[in-house]
Motif scaffolding. Structure first.
Motif, short mmCIF file in Angstrom:
data_model
loop_
_atom_site.label_atom_id
_atom_site.label_comp_id
_atom_site.label_asym_id
_atom_site.label_seq_id
_atom_site.Cartn_x
_atom_site.Cartn_y
_atom_site.Cartn_z
N GLU A 22 0.86 1.02 -13.10
CA GLU A 22 0.10 1.97 -12.88
C GLU A 22 0.89 3.78 -13.70
OE1 GLU A 22 -3.07 3.79 -11.54
OE2 GLU A 22 -2.74 1.92 -11.15
N THR A 29 2.55 10.74 -9.45
CA THR A 29 2.67 10.14 -9.31
C THR A 29 3.72 9.24 -9.51
OG1 THR A 29 0.24 9.77 -10.99
CG2 THR A 29 1.38 7.77 -10.30
N ASP A 50 0.44 3.32 -3.08
CA ASP A 50 -1.05 3.93 -3.06
C ASP A 50 -1.19 5.32 -2.54
OD1 ASP A 50 -2.13 2.25 -6.06
OD2 ASP A 50 -2.49 0.38 -3.94
N SER A 59 -4.91 7.76 4.01
CA SER A 59 -3.61 6.90 2.94
C SER A 59 -2.44 7.32 3.98
CB SER A 59 -3.04 8.27 1.79
OG SER A 59 -2.73 9.04 2.29
N SER A 78 1.02 -1.16 0.46
CA SER A 78 -0.14 -0.53 0.32
C SER A 78 0.59 1.23 -0.36
CB SER A 78 -0.74 0.27 1.20
OG SER A 78 -0.29 0.13 2.50
#
Length: 364
Positions: A61, A29, A16, A150, A13
């Motif tokens: 991604e 990103t 992300d 997050s 994670s």
């Protein structure tokens, strides 16, 4: 510790979570990939493992969002190198043992250079996107609530890093004792994620044991080699020869540093340290330079070899994971090679950047 964290699933994670925090920026990103690489480095210690994990979690991604393929692969390959510098780096520990320097101060010395490399990668991404906006899409904004959520993906791993490095920096524990605390913390992370099973525990111990045996075997060979160098009187003769050259000591060390850069293109980083440090370190210290500073510069230069041909281990890992041609990943890595070189030059010119934290540690 690294194996426990890896099998806890906490690392999946990281990317992300970082993407949510900075995703609204153009190139956010890609910046998130660097941030995830830095945090992964703080609990991994292995550049190859970091590159492999990041390649599986972030390269696809990045490409899916519309980033240039070469940029995407280059960012991930370069971000993987952070694990060589940010403690608890296996290479830093190996250098400290080989050089007979303090493990704790050597680890702490890697913090600022590791941060500088991460910042250099982010600046490089920004420059590339500025000059060619088509390489990255517009960012995607996230709500404040999403950003708060997050943090749950970042804080456990970041907290473990602060715990381990903080104990060493404050002198509360030795590096070995801090490692034991880190293992307990990582085990607690596995427990919190409900990932503790007989299979995960067994696999963690097996992989950690395999890595440890490999490293200990290299250390044994390095000590035998070092003893041979001592008995053959190669080092004293080399020191005398170089000390007599009509050039400034910094020039001699600069030539040695360039040699490490070239060796990184063709050899494994751990092998470079094992084979060369017993010869070069006495020369460098005889010329009046700090062994910890020298180790940081050596590792920074050697890790460039992870993203340069022909060896470029990180490049091959990313190429395999992303199903991209190796030559495209090498091309995408070129700007980041220049960025890491710039940091190496900065550390060479201003040694205090490396030594400030170990000196503070010694005064506590």
């Amino acid at each position: 510790m690294a194996q426990f964290v890896l099998h806890s699933g906490a690392l999946s994670s990281l990317f992300d979570s970082a993407r949510v925090l900075v995703g609204r920026l153009r190139g956010g990103t890609a910046h998130a990939a660097v941030g995830a690489g830095a945090i992964f480095a703080a609990v991994s210690g292995s550049s190859t493992a970091a590159a492999a994990t990041l390649a599986h979690t972030s390269t696809g991604e990045l490409i899916r969002q519309g980033y240039d393929k070469k940029l995407s692969a280059g960012v991930v390959a370069a971000a993987g190198t952070l694990a060589a510098m940010i403690p608890p780096s296996v290479l830093l520990i190996f250098y400290a043992i080989t050089a007979e320097a303090g493990v704790g101060p050597t680890l702490i010395a890697g913090i600022i250079p590791g941060i500088l490399v991460a910042l250099a990668l982010i600046i490089t991404i920004t420059v590339l996107i500025t000059f060619n906006a088509s390489t990255a899409p517009r960012g995607e904004a996230s709500s404040g609530q999403e950003k708060l959520r997050s943090l749950t993906g970042l804080l456990p791993v970041a907290g473990l890093f602060v715990l381990v490095v903080g104990l060493v920096f404050l002198g509360v524990t030795t590096a070995t004792e801090a490692a034991a605390v880190g293992c307990l913390g990582a085990l607690g992370l596995m427990l919190g994620k409900k990932k503790i099973t007989w299979a995960t525990i067994t696999k963690s111990f097996a992989e950690a044991l395999s890595s440890s045996i490999m490293i200990l075997t290299i250390i044994m060979a390095a000590h035998v080699f070092g003893h041979f160098i001592t008995e053959s009187q190669v080092t004293p003769r080399l020191v005398d020869a170089l000390s007599g050259l009509p050039v400034a000591p910094i020039i001699i060390v600069a030539i040695i540093a360039v040699g490490y850069l070239i060796l990184g293109f063709f050899m494994d980083q751990m092998a470079i340290i094992a084979l060369t440090v017993p010869v070069t370190l006495p020369v460098v210290t005889a010329l009046g330079f700090d062994p910890i500073w020298f180790g940081i510069v050596v590792i920074l230069l050697a890790e460039i070899g992870l993203i340069t041909p022909p060896l470029g281990l990180n490049v091959f890992v990313v190429a395999q994971a992303s199903k991209m041609p190796v030559e495209d990943v090498f091309r995408g890595s070129v700007p980041f090679v220049i960025a890491i070189l710039a940091v190496a030059v900065l550390l060479f010119a201003f040694p205090q950047i490396v030594l400030i934290l170990p000196e503070m540690m010694g005064r506590l």
